[in-house]
Design a protein around this motif. Structure first.
Motif, PDB file in Angstrom:
ATOM      1  N   HIS A  86     -60.575  16.579 -65.683  1.00  0.00           N
ATOM      2  CA  HIS A  86     -61.333  15.490 -66.207  1.00  0.00           C
ATOM      3  C   HIS A  86     -62.413  16.256 -67.071  1.00  0.00           C
ATOM      4  O   HIS A  86     -62.862  15.957 -68.157  1.00  0.00           O
ATOM      5  N   ALA A  87     -63.083  17.211 -66.318  1.00  0.00           N
ATOM      6  CA  ALA A  87     -64.239  18.030 -66.910  1.00  0.00           C
ATOM      7  C   ALA A  87     -63.863  18.756 -68.144  1.00  0.00           C
ATOM      8  O   ALA A  87     -64.415  18.494 -69.069  1.00  0.00           O
ATOM      9  N   LEU A  88     -62.676  19.602 -67.947  1.00  0.00           N
ATOM     10  CA  LEU A  88     -62.226  20.179 -69.383  1.00  0.00           C
ATOM     11  C   LEU A  88     -62.003  19.308 -70.350  1.00  0.00           C
ATOM     12  O   LEU A  88     -61.975  19.685 -71.468  1.00  0.00           O
ATOM     13  N   LEU A  89     -61.371  18.280 -70.194  1.00  0.00           N
ATOM     14  CA  LEU A  89     -60.758  17.141 -71.142  1.00  0.00           C
ATOM     15  C   LEU A  89     -61.950  16.717 -71.917  1.00  0.00           C
ATOM     16  O   LEU A  89     -61.936  16.311 -73.020  1.00  0.00           O
ATOM     17  N   GLU A  90     -63.289  16.854 -71.072  1.00  0.00           N
ATOM     18  CA  GLU A  90     -64.757  16.316 -71.836  1.00  0.00           C
ATOM     19  C   GLU A  90     -65.505  17.463 -72.417  1.00  0.00           C
ATOM     20  O   GLU A  90     -66.476  17.458 -72.848  1.00  0.00           O
ATOM     21  N   GLY A  91     -64.872  18.717 -72.273  1.00  0.00           N
ATOM     22  CA  GLY A  91     -65.606  19.896 -72.758  1.00  0.00           C
ATOM     23  C   GLY A  91     -66.474  20.592 -72.077  1.00  0.00           C
ATOM     24  O   GLY A  91     -67.477  21.172 -72.469  1.00  0.00           O
ATOM     25  N   GLU A 110     -65.908  29.552 -74.887  1.00  0.00           N
ATOM     26  CA  GLU A 110     -65.027  29.728 -75.836  1.00  0.00           C
ATOM     27  C   GLU A 110     -63.694  29.126 -75.466  1.00  0.00           C
ATOM     28  O   GLU A 110     -62.840  28.444 -76.063  1.00  0.00           O
ATOM     29  N   GLN A 111     -63.160  29.373 -74.006  1.00  0.00           N
ATOM     30  CA  GLN A 111     -62.043  28.847 -73.722  1.00  0.00           C
ATOM     31  C   GLN A 111     -61.854  27.360 -73.522  1.00  0.00           C
ATOM     32  O   GLN A 111     -60.854  26.836 -73.722  1.00  0.00           O
ATOM     33  N   VAL A 112     -62.880  26.791 -73.084  1.00  0.00           N
ATOM     34  CA  VAL A 112     -63.051  25.415 -73.064  1.00  0.00           C
ATOM     35  C   VAL A 112     -62.920  24.668 -74.423  1.00  0.00           C
ATOM     36  O   VAL A 112     -62.310  23.606 -74.517  1.00  0.00           O
ATOM     37  N   GLY A 113     -63.610  25.421 -75.373  1.00  0.00           N
ATOM     38  CA  GLY A 113     -63.359  25.068 -76.709  1.00  0.00           C
ATOM     39  C   GLY A 113     -61.762  24.932 -77.357  1.00  0.00           C
ATOM     40  O   GLY A 113     -61.434  24.036 -77.970  1.00  0.00           O
ATOM     41  N   ILE A 114     -61.307  25.895 -76.954  1.00  0.00           N
ATOM     42  CA  ILE A 114     -59.934  25.990 -77.449  1.00  0.00           C
ATOM     43  C   ILE A 114     -58.964  25.026 -76.502  1.00  0.00           C
ATOM     44  O   ILE A 114     -58.121  24.386 -77.152  1.00  0.00           O
ATOM     45  N   PHE A 115     -59.375  24.756 -75.483  1.00  0.00           N
ATOM     46  CA  PHE A 115     -58.506  24.014 -74.526  1.00  0.00           C
ATOM     47  C   PHE A 115     -58.712  22.647 -75.101  1.00  0.00           C
ATOM     48  O   PHE A 115     -57.984  21.577 -75.444  1.00  0.00           O
ATOM     49  N   VAL A 116     -60.205  21.980 -75.477  1.00  0.00           N
ATOM     50  CA  VAL A 116     -60.245  20.848 -75.961  1.00  0.00           C
ATOM     51  C   VAL A 116     -59.456  20.439 -77.394  1.00  0.00           C
ATOM     52  O   VAL A 116     -58.937  19.567 -77.666  1.00  0.00           O
ATOM     53  N   ASP A 117     -59.769  21.593 -78.204  1.00  0.00           N
ATOM     54  CA  ASP A 117     -58.873  21.513 -79.547  1.00  0.00           C
ATOM     55  C   ASP A 117     -57.409  21.326 -79.401  1.00  0.00           C
ATOM     56  O   ASP A 117     -56.720  20.489 -80.054  1.00  0.00           O
ATOM     57  N   ARG A 118     -56.597  22.140 -78.423  1.00  0.00           N
ATOM     58  CA  ARG A 118     -55.340  22.122 -78.050  1.00  0.00           C
ATOM     59  C   ARG A 118     -55.234  20.668 -77.536  1.00  0.00           C
ATOM     60  O   ARG A 118     -54.083  19.716 -77.956  1.00  0.00           O
ATOM     61  N   VAL A 119     -55.952  20.083 -76.721  1.00  0.00           N
ATOM     62  CA  VAL A 119     -55.534  18.602 -76.051  1.00  0.00           C
ATOM     63  C   VAL A 119     -55.717  17.860 -77.027  1.00  0.00           C
ATOM     64  O   VAL A 119     -55.089  16.638 -77.144  1.00  0.00           O
ATOM     65  N   ARG A 120     -56.790  17.775 -78.097  1.00  0.00           N
ATOM     66  CA  ARG A 120     -57.012  16.756 -78.934  1.00  0.00           C
ATOM     67  C   ARG A 120     -55.449  16.710 -79.980  1.00  0.00           C
ATOM     68  O   ARG A 120     -54.897  15.777 -80.426  1.00  0.00           O
ATOM     69  N   SER A 121     -54.896  17.920 -80.194  1.00  0.00           N
ATOM     70  CA  SER A 121     -53.782  17.877 -81.005  1.00  0.00           C
ATOM     71  C   SER A 121     -52.596  17.273 -80.242  1.00  0.00           C
ATOM     72  O   SER A 121     -51.706  16.696 -80.831  1.00  0.00           O
ATOM     73  N   ILE A 122     -52.602  17.293 -78.820  1.00  0.00           N
ATOM     74  CA  ILE A 122     -51.751  16.724 -77.974  1.00  0.00           C
ATOM     75  C   ILE A 122     -51.734  15.209 -78.298  1.00  0.00           C
ATOM     76  O   ILE A 122     -50.952  14.513 -78.216  1.00  0.00           O
ATOM     77  N   ARG A 123     -53.051  14.641 -78.033  1.00  0.00           N
ATOM     78  CA  ARG A 123     -53.395  13.443 -78.094  1.00  0.00           C
ATOM     79  C   ARG A 123     -53.115  12.870 -79.608  1.00  0.00           C
ATOM     80  O   ARG A 123     -52.367  11.604 -79.896  1.00  0.00           O
ATOM     81  N   GLU A 124     -53.145  13.535 -80.666  1.00  0.00           N
ATOM     82  CA  GLU A 124     -52.684  13.145 -82.029  1.00  0.00           C
ATOM     83  C   GLU A 124     -51.347  13.013 -82.081  1.00  0.00           C
ATOM     84  O   GLU A 124     -50.768  11.998 -82.677  1.00  0.00           O
ATOM     85  N   SER A 125     -50.572  14.045 -81.525  1.00  0.00           N
ATOM     86  CA  SER A 125     -49.165  13.875 -81.469  1.00  0.00           C
ATOM     87  C   SER A 125     -48.683  12.595 -80.793  1.00  0.00           C
ATOM     88  O   SER A 125     -47.644  12.093 -81.233  1.00  0.00           O
ATOM     89  N   LEU A 126     -49.265  12.191 -79.753  1.00  0.00           N
ATOM     90  CA  LEU A 126     -48.624  11.171 -78.899  1.00  0.00           C
ATOM     91  C   LEU A 126     -48.952   9.807 -79.601  1.00  0.00           C
ATOM     92  O   LEU A 126     -48.004   8.912 -79.511  1.00  0.00           O
ATOM     93  N   HIS A 127     -50.107   9.840 -80.136  1.00  0.00           N
ATOM     94  CA  HIS A 127     -50.484   8.654 -80.937  1.00  0.00           C
ATOM     95  C   HIS A 127     -49.606   8.416 -82.246  1.00  0.00           C
ATOM     96  O   HIS A 127     -49.819   7.369 -82.910  1.00  0.00           O
ATOM     97  N   GLN A 128     -48.802   9.300 -82.430  1.00  0.00           N
ATOM     98  CA  GLN A 128     -47.975   9.092 -83.479  1.00  0.00           C
ATOM     99  C   GLN A 128     -46.705   8.146 -83.227  1.00  0.00           C
ATOM    100  O   GLN A 128     -46.153   7.331 -83.981  1.00  0.00           O
TER     101      GLN A 128
END
Length: 335
Positions: free
Chosen positions: A283-288, A13-31
């Protein structure tokens, strides 16, 4: 058994939250940043482990914009230091100034903090400053503190340094000493964008410099993510693989191959093994995934090791690069 299953469930569950937050970071940076997915992920790996990074690339590849966007996304205090030959150590750390005391007594020395007192420091063209000034960053990077006038001042947590170097203009530069290079977790090399990406950059910049992204979350949320990365368990085989990989890069080591003995002047030290494992966890966490594998070590080996391995004159003469050496090390380590 039930408690173990619950622990695994909570971890997932924590990893899922981590992946969601990192996804939001990536989306922000790609703006504001077009492409550069690998570079962004490597910068996130350094940031999420509280480590420093060295960015190497020709001018115009959005290195500064990328770092500013990262600081904005994390809602960090950002500071940029333009390194020049006349830059002094006090221009980085700060200085003491004689001023009025608060109680009305005789004047006293007051400390004025320098630009290093920030969460994310961009050391732009760090190899243009003299060695004495470069060394002023060493204590801050290693100990997260600076000493001025015999007084030690702690830097705010988190503290990350991202330095840049220009690989095509070396006249009037001072190469970083090996001790300071080793303080960087990664040397990240940025390449040219694809033609379609360059077209998108041109169209986006034609309307003016894009505004920086809004903060994805606050400081406490970031520290929770960093704590999660550090709490990831490391399997023994992964640590052993990391140690074997770095040990085999040392020409004097009994694990070194003939290739290493022929082409390497010196190899990666113990900090290289440590950084491989820490980067593999991120790297492992970034890949879920909840734990790193040897494949994660292989994925981060090039940026973690290439500034820690020095090739000799024979390698230069035979056209052998550091990347060739690391690829050979990985091939041998997997056998």
């Amino acid at each position: 058994m039930k408690e173990q299953a619950m622990t695994i469930e909570i971890a997932q569950e924590q990893v899922g939250i981590f992946v969601d937050r990192v996804r939001s970071i990536r989306e922000s940076l790609h703006q504001v940043v077009v492409g550069q997915d690998e570079t962004i992920d490597l910068l996130l790996t350094c940031a999420l482990t509280g480590s420093h990074a060295l960015l190497v690339g020709v001018p115009g590849l959005a290195k500064t914009l990328m770092v500013k966007a990262l600081a904005s996304t994390f809602h960090w205090k950002y500071s940029r230091i333009q390194f020049t030959p006349d830059l002094m150590p006090s221009d980085i750390t700060g200085y003491e100034l004689l001023g009025k005391s608060t109680d009305g007594d005789s004047p006293s020395m007051t400390f004025r903090p320098g630009p290093v007192f920030a969460n994310l420091v961009l050391a732009d063209e760090i190899n243009r400053a003299a060695p004495k000034t470069q060394s002023a960053m060493l204590e801050a990077m290693a100990e997260k503190q600076v000493t001025v006038g015999g007084q030690t001042y702690n830097l705010e947590d988190p503290f990350v340094v991202i330095a840049t170097q220009n690989p095509i203009e070396q006249e009037g530069t001072y190469p970083l000493p090996e001790a300071q290079l080793d303080r960087f977790m990664m040397e990240i090399r940025i390449g040219y964008p694809l033609p379609e990406q360059e077209e998108e950059i041109v169209m986006k910049m034609a309307g003016g410099i894009p505004s920086l992204p809004e903060a994805a979350f606050d400081r406490d949320s970031f520290l929770q993510l960093r704590d999660l990365v550090m709490a990831v368990p490391v399997p023994h085989n992964v640590a052993k693989f990391s140690v074997r990989l770095c040990g085999s890069s040392r020409p004097q080591d009994e694990r070194a191959s003939q290739f290493v003995q022929d082409y390497i002047a010196w190899g990666a030290g113990p900090r290289g093994s440590q950084n491989l494992v820490v980067a593999a966890k991120a790297h492992a966490l970034l890949e879920g995934r909840t734990a790193p594998t040897e494949a994660d070590i292989i994925a981060v080996a090039l940026p973690v090791l290439r500034h820690r391995i020095c090739i000799n004159h024979r390698a230069v003469g035979d056209g052998i690069t550091t990347q060739d050496v690391i690829e050979q090390l990985l091939k041998t380590a997997r056998e």
